[in-house]
Design a protein around this motif. Structure first.
Motif, mmCIF file in Angstrom:
data_model
loop_
_atom_site.group_PDB
_atom_site.id
_atom_site.type_symbol
_atom_site.label_atom_id
_atom_site.label_comp_id
_atom_site.label_asym_id
_atom_site.label_seq_id
_atom_site.Cartn_x
_atom_site.Cartn_y
_atom_site.Cartn_z
ATOM 1 N N SER A 1 -32.624 -38.121 34.049
ATOM 2 C CA SER A 1 -31.938 -37.000 34.683
ATOM 3 C C SER A 1 -31.478 -36.059 33.581
ATOM 4 N N GLY A 2 -31.221 -34.828 34.012
ATOM 5 C CA GLY A 2 -30.722 -33.862 33.044
ATOM 6 C C GLY A 2 -30.830 -32.452 33.544
ATOM 7 N N SER A 3 -30.519 -31.489 32.619
ATOM 8 C CA SER A 3 -30.529 -30.079 32.994
ATOM 9 C C SER A 3 -31.920 -29.575 33.314
ATOM 10 N N SER A 4 -32.877 -29.998 32.557
ATOM 11 C CA SER A 4 -34.282 -29.625 32.800
ATOM 12 C C SER A 4 -35.152 -30.672 32.132
ATOM 13 N N LYS A 5 -36.246 -30.974 32.754
ATOM 14 C CA LYS A 5 -37.104 -32.029 32.238
ATOM 15 C C LYS A 5 -37.931 -31.499 31.084
#
Length: 878
Positions: free
Chosen positions: A120-124
């Motif tokens: 998961s995160g802000s953008s892959k």
């Protein structure tokens, strides 16, 4: 005085070149080597400093990267420490300042596992790093991990991995650090410097500029296990210097990274280039200054040397007035002053020698003994410091007499006038046996009285006469003998110094004495030469006159012919030289040439000594040793006697008185005829201007008409063949054979004169004397010369010889002709080309003939004649 300055090219001399060489060897070469070594050493140091600066820049950049990396770790640690359920939620709910700062430093942030899976995160992201067991162990020890993942275009980027128990054992917080933040955008770097980031293995991470060749060069160096260093690379034909350094972050982040600082070589080494330019400029200025200073010094040294060299060369060429001007205030100036002193002495000697040479030439060339002595006296004043010079000559009786006095003293003209008038104030008292002049003449040694004022030497009273005339008192005296080639004293030269400014003593210097002795010797030689020349000339003239007198004495009938012809010849020559127009306008004779012509005229008939007397004195046609007309008279008497005897014999046998009377008449007629024939023979025996052919025929008839018998009983013709030939001579008394004998005297003259060793100035005497019977048309004798081949002097002598012969009144075979008869004959000779018409016309027009006639001809010979008709005759009318 001719000053000499330094020549412009004196630095090109061999001495200057040697000094240059020594200077280059001892100064310029060491300085050049020192400058080169200094430049090399300083350049090396500057290059090391430049490398150090680049290395320091690289290190500083690396420390900045490490610092920025730490900043990102700090920000991430704050996010993880935020009280929230998850770190990702903290990014949105955490402190705004921290959140904004972190997002400016990272591109994305998220959670992933060690297998490279995104949770998961802000953008892959496109790619995540796979973690090795070593990486996991490092993370599990509560440390941060600096991982790398590719971006799909051959470039790697750094991802920061942090473990946190809140995320789980296999989950990690990952954040991709922005390259621009981590490495910087280059705005804070020095101008034209770039930063390259690489992994420890050489993988490319980031660069502020596109420098592929430099990146490859650094990667290659790192692969060769080089952690730090400098390399050089070429980018777009430009050279770059790169310093790379490994930043050791392994204890904290497990991996190291490499940072490289690169810059153009020219920029890096710009200080070195500037230093080189300044150094070269400074070195050049130093060398030029040193060279200029050396040139100034060398010129200062060579200048005086050049001046002295040029002056010495000038002196060698005879310029003794040369002087040098050296103002160097050192030994050269002293040398120049000594040189000028030496040259001054040389100039004085040279002037004296030149004067003596000039005087020697003048003395040698001067023909007058009186003028020669005067030249010697005047010259003594010029070459010595004498104030008065008196010349004495030794006479034939061994007596000295004053011949010349020369001085610049007051009253000298009065003294000279007395000498020229023959009044010698000195007389016996000055040249007595006790006087120094007489002593010098007797012993042949010079006498020098240094001080006449205080010396005990007696001063003759006659000297006081000189002092009164000159108005001066004499301080010193010098008497020098004049000796000839036989070492005989022929005169004395006496010199005086006048007393000056109250100084009693003023002796003659050694130079004056030597110059005076040399001059006296030259004067003696020249005077002896003149005397010898005069004596030889007198003897030669006497010998010449002796020969001419002997010729005239040999023949009493030619009398003074050899004396009168030279007189008339010189009169005529004077007239020819005096004309300024016509063919003889440029004709002139020097004294030597006049003397030459006079001798030729005196000796023109010297060959007559070889001519038999009976031909020279042949007054009648039959004359030999005696006049043979007497023999013929005796023969006629014998024939007359024979006629009378024959008549007596016939009368004795005659039969009658009448027959005897007839025989007597016949005898009378025969005797009358015989007497007439004998008178005719006597008349023909006298030389005539012209004899007719009838008269010659009559001579032959008479020779056949009579015979006579000698005492031996031999009967012969009354005239022999030789007598007939002589009696038939048409002109004068000489036969053709006699004429040849007489003409031979010219050949004999030339032969006799050519045997005499005439000097050069009299070399033409034989030619002139031997041409007086040549004719202008080439029919003369002995050489048959034409006018162009006969000298003017020879033509003058020919006319004068003819005129004197025609007018001579002492010839036995003819009377002296009158002027009218003479010029009538000469006019005919002019017309037929026997005499020079131009000279003949000048002879008449100048009146030379009349001057001669008034002195040597009888008054009855000097008659009037038509000069215009004589002058009108020309060769064209012949």
């Amino acid at each position: 005085m001719t000053p000499v300055s330094s020549a412009a090219g004196n630095l090109n001399t061999r001495v200057a070149k040697r000094i240059y060489g020594l200077f280059a060897l001892c100064t310029l070469l060491p300085l050049s080597i020192f400058a080169w070594l200094s430049l090399t050493h300083v350049t090396s140091q500057l290059e090391e400093q430049a490398a150090d600066r680049l290395q320091e820049t690289c290190k500083s950049n690396g420390m900045t990267v490490v610092e920025r990396l730490g900043n990102v770790v700090s920000d991430l640690s704050l996010i993880l420490a935020y009280p929230s359920t998850t770190p990702l939620r903290a990014l949105t709910s955490g402190p705004t300042e921290t959140r904004d700062r972190l997002m400016a430093r990272v591109e994305w942030i998220g959670i992933g596992n060690g297998k490279g899976e995104w949770l998961s995160g802000s953008s892959k992201p496109q790619s995540l790093p796979r973690l090795s067991k070593q990486d996991l162990d490092h993370l599990n020890s509560k440390k941060k991990l600096l991982a790398m993942a590719g971006d799909g275009i051959g470039r790697s980027h750094l991802i920061l991995v942090i473990a946190n128990g809140r995320l789980g054992n296999d989950h990690f917080l990952l954040a991709k650090i922005r390259p621009a933040y981590l490495w910087g955008d280059g705005s804070l770097l020095p101008p034209n410097m770039d930063i390259i980031g690489l992994t420890e293995s050489g993988r490319f991470l980031h660069a502020t500029s596109d420098l592929p060749e430099t990146q490859l060069a650094v990667s290659k160096a790192l692969r060769q296990a080089s952690t730090n260093g400098e390399i050089e690379s070429i980018e777009s034909n430009q050279s770059f210097l790169t310093s790379y350094r490994t930043m050791y972050t392994r204890p904290q982040f497990l991996r190291n990274f490499v940072i490289a600082s690169t810059q153009e070589r020219a920029i890096v080494l710009a200080p070195i280039a500037a230093f080189k330019r300044l150094f070269v400029l400074f070195a050049t200025l130093m060398l030029c200054s040193t060279l200029y200073a050396s040139l100034v010094l060398i010129r200062r040294i060579m200048g005086p040397i050049g001046i002295l060299t040029a002056a010495a060369r000038s002196i060698g060429e005879g310029e003794f007035s040369t002087r040098v001007d050296i103002q160097s205030h050192d030994e050269f100036q002293a040398l120049g002053e000594a040189f000028n002193g030496m040259v001054s002495s040389l100039e004085s000697h040279a002037e004296t020698m030149e004067a003596l040479n000039r005087i020697g030439v003048a003395l040698t060339a001067e023909p007058s003994s009186k003028r020669l002595v005067a030249i010697a006296a005047e010259s003594a004043l010029s070459v010595t410091s004498a104030d008065l010079v008196i010349m004495y000559e030794m006479g034939k009786g061994g007596r000295l007499s004053t011949s010349c006095v020369r001085s610049e003293l007051k009253g000298n003209s009065a003294w000279t006038d007395l000498i020229e008038q023959g009044l010698d104030p000195i007389q016996d008292s000055a040249i007595s046996l006790e006087s120094r002049v007489s002593t010098t003449a007797t012993t042949g040694r010079s006498i020098h009285v240094e001080d006449l004022t205080h010396s005990k030497v007696e001063v003759p009273d006659a000297y006081r006469v000189i002092e009164e005339l000159s108005g001066s008192t004499f301080a010193s005296e010098l008497c020098i003998p004049m000796k000839n080639h036989d070492n005989e004293t022929i005169g004395v030269m006496q010199l005086f110094h006048a007393q000056e400014h109250g100084n009693d003593s003023r002796p003659f210097s050694v130079e004056d004495r030597h110059a005076a002795e040399s001059l006296a010797s030259q004067a003696a030689v020249a005077l002896t030469k003149n005397r010898l020349v005069e004596e030889f000339q007198e003897m030669f003239e006497s010998l010449t006159e002796l020969i001419a007198t002997a010729i005239d004495e040999k023949s009493p009938y030619t009398g003074d012919h050899c004396r009168r012809v030279p007189i008339l010849t010189m009169m005529m020559t004077e007239a020819v030289c005096a004309v300024t127009t016509g063919p003889f306008a440029d004709f002139n004779l020097s004294p030597d040439e006049l003397y030459e012509l006079k001798l030729a005229a005196l000796l023109h008939d010297c060959g007559k000594v070889t001519t038999p007397d009976h031909i020279i004195d042949k007054a009648t046609k039959l004359e030999k040793v005696f006049d043979r007309i007497q023999l013929i008279d005796h023969r006629f008497e014998i024939v007359k006697l024979r006629l009378r005897l024959d008549h007596l014999d016939k009368c004795l046998t005659a039969d009658s008185e009448n027959q005897i009377s007839l025989l007597t008449e016949s005898l009378t007629r025969k005797i009358e005829t015989l007497e007439a024939d004998r008178d005719f023979i006597r008349q023909c025996n006298v030389g005539q201007e012209f004899m007719t052919t009838d008269d010659q025929t009559e001579i032959h008839s008479i020779a056949k008409r009579y015979t006579w018998t000698d005492s031996a009983g031999t009967t012969s013709a009354i005239l022999t063949e030789d007598e007939i030939e002589n009696l038939c001579v048409k002109r004068g008394t000489l036969t053709a054979k006699d004429r040849e004998i007489v003409n031979y005297h010219i050949v004999a003259t030339i032969k006799m004169l050519e045997k005499l060793p005439f000097p050069k100035r009299l070399a033409k005497v034989p030619e002139i004397a031997g041409a007086h019977h040549e004719k202008m048309d080439g029919t003369g004798y002995p050489k048959g010369l034409k006018k162009s081949e006969i000298t003017v002097q020879g033509r003058i002598l020919g006319i004068c010889d003819l005129f004197e012969a025609l007018t001579a009144k002492d010839r036995p075979y003819k009377a002296g002709k009158k002027l009218s008869e003479t010029f009538e004959i000469l006019g005919k000779l002019k017309a037929i080309g026997h005499v020079d018409p131009d000279l003949f016309d000048l002879f008449v027009e100048s009146g030379v003939y009349l001057r001669f006639a008034n002195e040597f001809l009888d008054p009855d010979q000097i008659d009037e004649f038509d000069t215009a008709s004589i002058l009108a005759v020309s060769p064209a009318t012949a």
